[in-house]
Structure formats: structure tokens, C-alpha cells
Scaffold this motif. Sequence first.
Motif, mmCIF file in Angstrom:
data_model
loop_
_atom_site.group_PDB
_atom_site.id
_atom_site.type_symbol
_atom_site.label_atom_id
_atom_site.label_comp_id
_atom_site.label_asym_id
_atom_site.label_seq_id
_atom_site.Cartn_x
_atom_site.Cartn_y
_atom_site.Cartn_z
ATOM 1 N N ILE A 192 0.858 -1.193 0.000
ATOM 2 C CA ILE A 192 0.000 0.000 0.000
ATOM 3 C C ILE A 192 0.890 1.236 0.000
ATOM 4 N N SER A 193 0.563 2.159 -0.896
ATOM 5 C CA SER A 193 1.339 3.390 -1.003
ATOM 6 C C SER A 193 0.395 4.548 -0.670
ATOM 7 N N LYS A 194 0.896 5.528 0.083
ATOM 8 C CA LYS A 194 -0.039 6.585 0.488
ATOM 9 C C LYS A 194 0.468 7.994 0.167
ATOM 10 N N TRP A 195 -0.378 8.972 0.393
ATOM 11 C CA TRP A 195 -0.108 10.365 0.030
ATOM 12 C C TRP A 195 0.024 11.225 1.280
ATOM 13 N N ASP A 196 0.971 12.153 1.249
ATOM 14 C CA ASP A 196 1.202 13.012 2.419
ATOM 15 C C ASP A 196 1.264 14.467 2.004
ATOM 16 N N PRO B 110 -0.513 12.609 6.738
ATOM 17 C CA PRO B 110 -1.209 11.909 5.641
ATOM 18 C C PRO B 110 -2.303 12.799 5.060
ATOM 19 N N CYS B 111 -2.412 12.784 3.725
ATOM 20 C CA CYS B 111 -3.421 13.619 3.074
ATOM 21 C C CYS B 111 -4.821 13.045 3.333
ATOM 22 N N THR C 197 1.336 17.998 -2.271
ATOM 23 C CA THR C 197 0.928 16.615 -2.054
ATOM 24 C C THR C 197 2.033 15.723 -2.593
ATOM 25 N N LEU D 46 -7.195 8.570 -0.981
ATOM 26 C CA LEU D 46 -7.097 7.206 -0.459
ATOM 27 C C LEU D 46 -5.739 6.611 -0.810
ATOM 28 N N PRO D 47 -5.192 5.778 0.088
ATOM 29 C CA PRO D 47 -3.966 5.063 -0.262
ATOM 30 C C PRO D 47 -4.215 4.167 -1.473
ATOM 31 N N HIS E 215 -3.556 0.540 -3.511
ATOM 32 C CA HIS E 215 -3.091 -0.856 -3.523
ATOM 33 C C HIS E 215 -2.230 -1.015 -4.766
ATOM 34 N N GLN F 259 4.699 11.986 -1.255
ATOM 35 C CA GLN F 259 4.674 10.712 -0.542
ATOM 36 C C GLN F 259 5.857 10.671 0.410
#
Length: 484
Positions: free
Chosen positions: A73-77, A282-283, A92, A287-288, A290, A94
Amino acid sequence: MSYLVTIGLEVHCQVKTNTKMFCACETSFAEEPNTRTCPVCLGLPGALPVLNRHAIEKTLLAGLHLDCGSPEISKWDRKNYFYPDMPKNYQTTQMDLPLCIGGEVPVYDFNYPTDVRKDIPRPGLKVRLNRIHLEEDVAKSTHLGTTSVIDYNRAGTPLMEIVTEPDIETSAEAFAFLRSLQMILQQGGISDADMEKGQLRCDVNISIRRQESDPLGNRIELKNLNSISAVRRAIDYEIERQWEDLQAGIEQIQSTRRWDDDRGESQLLRTKEDAHDYRYFPCPDLLPVHTEPLLEKVRPMLTERPHERAGRYEKDFEVTAYDASVLAADLPLANYFEELVATSGSSGKKAANFLLNNLLGSLNERSIAISDSPLSPGKSGALLGLVEKGTLAISQAKEVLTVLLDAPDQDPAAVAKELGFEPADAGELDALCDQVIAANPKQVAEIKAGNEKLINFLTGQVMKASATKPNPKQVTDLLKGKLE
Ligand code: ADP
Ligand code: MG
Ligand code: ZN
């Protein structure tokens, strides 16, 4: 006294997509300023981002080309700071879960600057990557005297940040690394990576220390490098500056410097103490991701990389390692080569020689790129086929080539005939050889005594006497047969 240099690069690269990272605005270059904007990329209150799936897929594809892994899972910050070129007051990006982790870039030997190519200290070097994350580019500011103007067309363009481990030791390695990375990204269809258009930008981190057993020195970050040759100059300058400090007993304070390529020097921008505290979080709007389902989709798009292609040419076509790397480095040239082999019926080695030494040379003289060649690979193949059949000597093929380049619609065999390059009538040629042998008993005796080179003299006599211009090699072979 000596020292060791440690270099790590942070490369920003625009991803080739039609639209921006978080909105449907068109990505553009050199359009009328502020015509590719919307509430999202202008950071207007209440506007919500929508992820650009293509940008994510292309970044994952970049990761596959560079042997990276991906977290599940990769997410946004959000990276918070005030800048006029980032109107939301945060970027925005990561932080701890980027799309790609690890990986490596093979540094191709032919990508070193020409002056070091003969003596590459670490041939076949591979530079490890730390990560690749995806973020948004900022707007472009232009400073005019006391005022500044801003173009938001670039704001929100998908931007990959490729971070290396500190594996680079010289400015020439940094140069070759960037060219190799650029090549892989371009050929993989991930980015045009044109530094002149700002599609590829790079920050350089450098430190020096006296010996292997010392800890790494404090790093200095160099910004504002806008060409690969400027990267080389900036690194050389910075190494010199740090070495002078080290000798004088001055320790480096971790800091950021701006490179001024016109003046050939760097200026201090800020030290670590006044570095920004970005207060990442985290933004909440995104959504993170997949990664696996997306990776599954892009895996079939992974194409042959230049080093793999070169390996194939060496193995399947028996091209020399050097020629293989030159051919494989340039996709249009590589495609031309493969078609030439297929249409000429000639060996890969001969096709490579013809392409690199004859056709490419003539095109270069006319400043024509291989992709714009007036001669199709099929036509070049027909010409090379005449050499393969023995109709033409390679020197004669070159003359035909010169004519064809100005009259590409003509048939190679017809041009050869017009130039008089025709195999002589077999019986006639045989008689001519006998005549020349009879007329030159002294030379024949010398040839028989071991002076093989003298056969060229006889060949010349036959060529002169012949009504057409047969392939000299054929004549020589015929003479040799008779003298044995
Ligand atoms: P930051 O996020 O603060 O910029 P990173 O850990 O991302 O820090 O490192 C940035 C770059 O600096 C990387 O390319 C890394 O390889 C390089 N680097 C780290 N330490 C050193 C050092 N001592 N000397 C030279 N380069 C270094
Ligand atoms: Mg960094
Ligand atoms: Zn927009």
C-alpha cells in the motif's frame, strides 16, 4: 593527501501524461501562461483532488524498469510550506510509503563524458536507488527586476522523485548516471526527460572525507542544476571547495547551495538550522493505493532495456560489444538495424558496419537523424544485399548510397548499373584476367614468390580493361584462383 567523495542525487522527472496529477487540466509546455488551470491546481478553497491513474501506473512502470520493489500500500502526504508557486501552501507528495522502493540504475559505459571514456574507473557501475515517489510539480516563477510573475500551467504536473543511495564517487559518474537514467525513462515511454524543457531536474548531495574508515562527511546539497554538463561542473567545483575547507580544518555544516553556472560558482542558500520543518501528515483527501493490481496491469508494458538489447545483439547477431551498445542506445537506430538485418540477408556484423560506418556517417554529414532517413531500412537492405551477393564492393556501395540519399526513390540496383557497377560477363572477365596475367610475367612471378599484396596491381589492370566496373573483390578472387 587524498580524500574520498560521496555523492547522492535526487532526480525530479515529469511523468508523461495528458493531464495533471490531481485534476483534469492538460499538461503543457510553452502554452499561453495560466491557460491550463482549474480550482484544484490553483489551490482554491474547497477544491478536491482526484488521482491520475496513468501517472501512478507510469511511476510503477519506471520502478519495473529500474528493478524497484513496491510496498503493498502506497499513500499520500502533505508537505507543508508557504511558497507562491504552491498556492495550497502544501505539496501533495509521498513520505513513508512511496510507490517504489530500492532498485538500481545500470550506468552505461558509453554514457561517460568522452574525455573519461577511455579510462572509466568503475566500468559497469550500478547505482542503487533508495526510492521513487510521486508528487506534483510547482508553478513556474519568473523574476523581473523587483516583481515576479507566475505561470500555473506547470502546477500539478505529475513529478517523480528518484532518490539514489550515496553510491556515486565522481562528477563523470554522476554525468553517466543521469544520461543512463534519462535513456531508460525515455525508451520506457515514462518521460521525455528533456532537461532543456525542465522535464528532468536534479539536486546533488556531496560530501568528502579523508579515508574509508571515517564516517561520511556532512553533505552539501546543490540546487538549480539545469543541464547534465552543469551537474558535472557543479560537482567538480564543490569537491574542490570542500577539499580546500578540509585542508584548512573547516568542517562542512549541512546546507543547501545554489549553483550559478554562468559564474561557475555556488552560493550558500540556507543551513540545516533554518531548514523548513514541513510537518508532514497523511493527506485526508486521498485514499492510499493498492499497488499490486496496478503492477499487474503495467508488467506487460515493461520493454527491453538498452543493456538487455545490447546483450541480445551481441549474442544473436555477433555484433561487437561496443557496436551493440551504440545501436541499442538509440531506439530508432536499433529498430533500423533490426530491419536492415532482416531485409539485407546480411550478417548482423556486416549490417552494423554498414549502418554505423556508412549510412550514419552520410546522414550525419547532412545533419539528418536516423528517424528521418530518406532511405528506408528496406532500401538500405536492398543495397547491402548487392554487397552480400558480390555484385558490389563496399566502396562501390558507398557511391551508390551517396546517389540514393539525393534520389531515394531510385532502385539501388538501377543506380549501381548507371554508375557502371555491373558484374562483367563471366567469360569476358575470365579472358581479361588471362590477358593481364600474360602481360605481367614479372609481377606474377613475385606474387607466386609470396608478395601477395601485388595481386591488387593485377586487379587494377583488369578493372581498367573492363568495360563495366565489376566488384574488385570478385576479380581478385578470380585472379587468385588462376595463380594457385
Ligand atoms: P533528505 O530527505 O533530507 O533530502 P535523504 O535521506 O532523502 O535526505 O537524502 C538525500 C540524498 O542525499 C540521497 O540521494 C542520499 O544518497 C544523499 N546523501 C545522504 N547522505 C549523504 C552524504 N553524507 N554525502 C553525500 N550524499 C549523501
Ligand atoms: Mg530529499
Ligand atoms: Zn487543474
